[in-house]
Every structure is written in C-alpha cells, then in structure tokens.
Write a protein that holds these residues in place. Structure first.
Motif, PDB file in Angstrom:
ATOM      1  N   MET A  14      47.684  16.389 -54.966  1.00 56.65           N
ATOM      2  CA  MET A  14      47.990  15.442 -56.051  1.00 56.65           C
ATOM      3  C   MET A  14      49.486  15.392 -56.331  1.00 56.65           C
ATOM      4  O   MET A  14      50.049  14.321 -56.540  1.00 56.65           O
ATOM      5  N   ASN A  15      50.132  16.543 -56.337  1.00 55.11           N
ATOM      6  CA  ASN A  15      51.571  16.574 -56.593  1.00 55.11           C
ATOM      7  C   ASN A  15      52.365  15.970 -55.436  1.00 55.11           C
ATOM      8  O   ASN A  15      53.377  15.311 -55.653  1.00 55.11           O
ATOM      9  N   HIS A  16      51.899  16.168 -54.230  1.00 56.57           N
ATOM     10  CA  HIS A  16      52.549  15.554 -53.071  1.00 56.57           C
ATOM     11  C   HIS A  16      52.450  14.026 -53.174  1.00 56.57           C
ATOM     12  O   HIS A  16      53.441  13.308 -52.953  1.00 56.57           O
ATOM     13  N   ILE A  17      51.280  13.534 -53.503  1.00 56.55           N
ATOM     14  CA  ILE A  17      51.080  12.082 -53.681  1.00 56.55           C
ATOM     15  C   ILE A  17      51.964  11.573 -54.812  1.00 56.55           C
ATOM     16  O   ILE A  17      52.583  10.511 -54.698  1.00 56.55           O
ATOM     17  N   TYR A  18      52.028  12.329 -55.907  1.00 59.77           N
ATOM     18  CA  TYR A  18      52.863  11.916 -57.035  1.00 59.77           C
ATOM     19  C   TYR A  18      54.332  11.824 -56.613  1.00 59.77           C
ATOM     20  O   TYR A  18      55.033  10.876 -56.979  1.00 59.77           O
ATOM     21  N   GLY A  19      54.795  12.758 -55.828  1.00 62.39           N
ATOM     22  CA  GLY A  19      56.159  12.698 -55.300  1.00 62.39           C
ATOM     23  C   GLY A  19      56.376  11.436 -54.479  1.00 62.39           C
ATOM     24  O   GLY A  19      57.421  10.783 -54.573  1.00 62.39           O
ATOM     25  N   SER A  20      55.387  11.057 -53.682  1.00 61.33           N
ATOM     26  CA  SER A  20      55.463   9.825 -52.884  1.00 61.33           C
ATOM     27  C   SER A  20      55.533   8.601 -53.784  1.00 61.33           C
ATOM     28  O   SER A  20      56.295   7.660 -53.526  1.00 61.33           O
ATOM     29  N   GLN A  21      54.739   8.604 -54.846  1.00 59.45           N
ATOM     30  CA  GLN A  21      54.738   7.476 -55.786  1.00 59.45           C
ATOM     31  C   GLN A  21      56.071   7.357 -56.505  1.00 59.45           C
ATOM     32  O   GLN A  21      56.581   6.249 -56.703  1.00 59.45           O
ATOM     33  N   ILE A  22      56.634   8.485 -56.887  1.00 55.75           N
ATOM     34  CA  ILE A  22      57.954   8.471 -57.529  1.00 55.75           C
ATOM     35  C   ILE A  22      58.990   7.903 -56.567  1.00 55.75           C
ATOM     36  O   ILE A  22      59.815   7.064 -56.941  1.00 55.75           O
ATOM     37  N   ALA A  23      58.946   8.338 -55.305  1.00 55.81           N
ATOM     38  CA  ALA A  23      59.910   7.864 -54.300  1.00 55.81           C
ATOM     39  C   ALA A  23      59.828   6.354 -54.136  1.00 55.81           C
ATOM     40  O   ALA A  23      60.851   5.677 -53.992  1.00 55.81           O
ATOM     41  N   LYS A  24      58.614   5.797 -54.147  1.00 58.33           N
ATOM     42  CA  LYS A  24      58.438   4.345 -54.003  1.00 58.33           C
ATOM     43  C   LYS A  24      59.050   3.597 -55.178  1.00 58.33           C
ATOM     44  O   LYS A  24      59.569   2.505 -55.023  1.00 58.33           O
ATOM     45  N   LEU A  43      67.149   8.917 -60.964  1.00 57.61           N
ATOM     46  CA  LEU A  43      67.206  10.371 -61.040  1.00 57.61           C
ATOM     47  C   LEU A  43      65.794  10.930 -61.194  1.00 57.61           C
ATOM     48  O   LEU A  43      64.966  10.337 -61.882  1.00 57.61           O
ATOM     49  N   VAL A  44      65.541  12.053 -60.553  1.00 60.68           N
ATOM     50  CA  VAL A  44      64.284  12.781 -60.728  1.00 60.68           C
ATOM     51  C   VAL A  44      64.639  14.202 -61.141  1.00 60.68           C
ATOM     52  O   VAL A  44      65.449  14.858 -60.482  1.00 60.68           O
ATOM     53  N   ILE A  45      64.044  14.638 -62.241  1.00 62.12           N
ATOM     54  CA  ILE A  45      64.266  16.000 -62.718  1.00 62.12           C
ATOM     55  C   ILE A  45      62.929  16.736 -62.651  1.00 62.12           C
ATOM     56  O   ILE A  45      61.967  16.357 -63.316  1.00 62.12           O
ATOM     57  N   LEU A  46      62.895  17.765 -61.808  1.00 61.74           N
ATOM     58  CA  LEU A  46      61.696  18.571 -61.639  1.00 61.74           C
ATOM     59  C   LEU A  46      61.863  19.847 -62.462  1.00 61.74           C
ATOM     60  O   LEU A  46      62.880  20.539 -62.339  1.00 61.74           O
ATOM     61  N   VAL A  47      60.876  20.134 -63.288  1.00 66.01           N
ATOM     62  CA  VAL A  47      60.948  21.296 -64.169  1.00 66.01           C
ATOM     63  C   VAL A  47      60.108  22.417 -63.563  1.00 66.01           C
ATOM     64  O   VAL A  47      58.882  22.321 -63.505  1.00 66.01           O
ATOM     65  N   GLY A  48      60.796  23.438 -63.078  1.00 65.61           N
ATOM     66  CA  GLY A  48      60.128  24.574 -62.441  1.00 65.61           C
ATOM     67  C   GLY A  48      60.038  24.387 -60.936  1.00 65.61           C
ATOM     68  O   GLY A  48      59.360  23.489 -60.462  1.00 65.61           O
ATOM     69  N   GLU A  49      60.739  25.205 -60.207  1.00 69.00           N
ATOM     70  CA  GLU A  49      60.807  25.050 -58.745  1.00 69.00           C
ATOM     71  C   GLU A  49      59.452  25.276 -58.068  1.00 69.00           C
ATOM     72  O   GLU A  49      59.041  24.498 -57.211  1.00 69.00           O
ATOM     73  N   ARG A  50      58.763  26.321 -58.465  1.00 70.93           N
ATOM     74  CA  ARG A  50      57.506  26.675 -57.797  1.00 70.93           C
ATOM     75  C   ARG A  50      56.435  25.589 -57.987  1.00 70.93           C
ATOM     76  O   ARG A  50      55.852  25.130 -57.027  1.00 70.93           O
ATOM     77  N   GLN A  51      56.215  25.157 -59.223  1.00 70.56           N
ATOM     78  CA  GLN A  51      55.130  24.215 -59.460  1.00 70.56           C
ATOM     79  C   GLN A  51      55.454  22.781 -59.042  1.00 70.56           C
ATOM     80  O   GLN A  51      54.570  21.944 -58.996  1.00 70.56           O
ATOM     81  N   THR A  52      56.718  22.484 -58.731  1.00 71.58           N
ATOM     82  CA  THR A  52      57.072  21.112 -58.341  1.00 71.58           C
ATOM     83  C   THR A  52      57.437  20.985 -56.859  1.00 71.58           C
ATOM     84  O   THR A  52      57.866  19.922 -56.422  1.00 71.58           O
ATOM     85  N   LYS A  53      57.257  22.049 -56.098  1.00 67.33           N
ATOM     86  CA  LYS A  53      57.683  22.005 -54.696  1.00 67.33           C
ATOM     87  C   LYS A  53      56.949  20.924 -53.894  1.00 67.33           C
ATOM     88  O   LYS A  53      57.518  20.350 -52.974  1.00 67.33           O
ATOM     89  N   HIS A  54      55.710  20.606 -54.234  1.00 66.70           N
ATOM     90  CA  HIS A  54      54.972  19.587 -53.485  1.00 66.70           C
ATOM     91  C   HIS A  54      55.425  18.172 -53.884  1.00 66.70           C
ATOM     92  O   HIS A  54      55.399  17.255 -53.067  1.00 66.70           O
ATOM     93  N   ILE A  55      55.854  18.018 -55.129  1.00 67.43           N
ATOM     94  CA  ILE A  55      56.465  16.745 -55.542  1.00 67.43           C
ATOM     95  C   ILE A  55      57.763  16.560 -54.763  1.00 67.43           C
ATOM     96  O   ILE A  55      58.035  15.478 -54.232  1.00 67.43           O
ATOM     97  N   PHE A  56      58.551  17.620 -54.702  1.00 70.78           N
ATOM     98  CA  PHE A  56      59.817  17.614 -53.974  1.00 70.78           C
ATOM     99  C   PHE A  56      59.584  17.177 -52.525  1.00 70.78           C
ATOM    100  O   PHE A  56      60.291  16.307 -52.011  1.00 70.78           O
ATOM    101  N   LYS A  57      58.579  17.768 -51.862  1.00 69.85           N
ATOM    102  CA  LYS A  57      58.249  17.396 -50.476  1.00 69.85           C
ATOM    103  C   LYS A  57      57.875  15.921 -50.374  1.00 69.85           C
ATOM    104  O   LYS A  57      58.311  15.223 -49.463  1.00 69.85           O
TER     105      LYS A  57
END
Length: 179
Positions: free
Chosen positions: A111-121, A126-140
C-alpha cells in the motif's frame, strides 16, 4: 444546482473538500427539496456545514494552507487527499508518515509503495516523509516513478515537517497535504 422540473439555477456554496462531498451535498439537497424545505434554507444550511476534523480539513497557517487528512490513513482516503491537492493553486507539498492499515505487514508495504507511485504521478513540488523506516516503501514508489529525489525530505518528527515548510520561499501560496 438545476432541478429537472423548473430548470432554474440555484447557487450553493460549501467549504468542504473532495468530490465525494459534492455527491453527499446533492443527496441532501434532493432530500430537503422533497421534504419541502425552502431553497434559501438549504443554501444556508449547506454553506454552514463544517468539515470533520482531520478529514480534508483546510486550515490557514498564514505561511501555508494545510489540508489535514490525518484521520484517513487508508488507501482510498489517501488517494482522495492527493486528488484534492491536485486541484489547488500554488506550491504543492505532501507530508506523510505512511499508510498504516490493520492488515498484514506485507500489505502495508504494498500500500505504501502504491501511495508513493500515486504521489509521484501528482508530481508535487515537495514530499516530506516522516520517519525513515515506516516511509521507505513510499520512498521506493516515488523513485521508481521518476520523482526527483532532490524534492524528497525525510524527517524524524512531524514538527520537523512544519519547520521545513515554513522555510519555503515562494510568491505562490503553499498547499500542504498532511496524510
């Protein structure tokens, strides 16, 4: 709103964000009309409806408009938030600590990976991710969809996101979706 029988136009105003609210409002107007409530009363009532706290709630912080969608930590609510942000003029910022479903950990990653894709589209400024561990799949998901890595910031706390947004220098108003 135009009613079938008389074809006359009636203006309605709302502060609610999100297309789904338009459908809710139209249903309410139709029911009110059917119950014989005068149009003027319906117009006034719709104008006074307030947003539910944390559900696409627009807040003016002077240095930015915050679209607070923090109550909706699910994929559908997150996508609706992005759709609303897309309609806003000015600089667009997405702030998120990720989607945290009650389902399995594997589902959360997807779900977070898909959300990252949606944000990219959407391609916000600017994108601000809060917490490196829990947002790594959004980042990807962002990077795999060619979002500019230079526009991604990873911070430890939500307060850090507010501080970062305050530093944005722009003639345009800043709209920040907090998911």
């Amino acid at each position: 709103v135009i009613f079938k029988r008389n074809k006359e136009k009636y203006p309605f105003e709302t502060k609610l964000l999100g297309n789904y609210n338009v459908y809710n409002i139209l249903s309410s107007i139709a029911l009110g009309k059917r119950l014989g409530i005068p149009i003027e009363n319906l117009q006034q009532s719709i104008k006074m409806v307030r947003q539910i706290e944390g559900r696409l709630e627009l807040k003016d912080f002077k240095y930015m408009y915050q679209i607070d969608n923090t109550f909706n930590t699910n994929p559908i609510g997150a996508k609706v938030g992005l759709d609303v942000l897309e309609l806003m003029p000015g600089k667009k910022v997405v702030v998120t600590d990720g989607i945290n479903p009650t389902a399995s950990n594997e589902n959360e990653k997807q779900m977070n990976h898909i959300y990252g894709s949606q944000i990219a589209k959407l391609n916000p400024d600017l994108v601000i991710l809060v917490g490196e561990r829990q947002t790594k799949h959004i980042f990807k998901g962002l990077l795999e969809n060619n979002y500019d890595k230079n526009n991604i910031y990873v911070v430890k706390r939500m307060n850090d996101a507010y501080n970062l947004i305050q530093k944005i220098k722009s003639k345009e108003k800043v709209y920040a979706l907090f998911e």
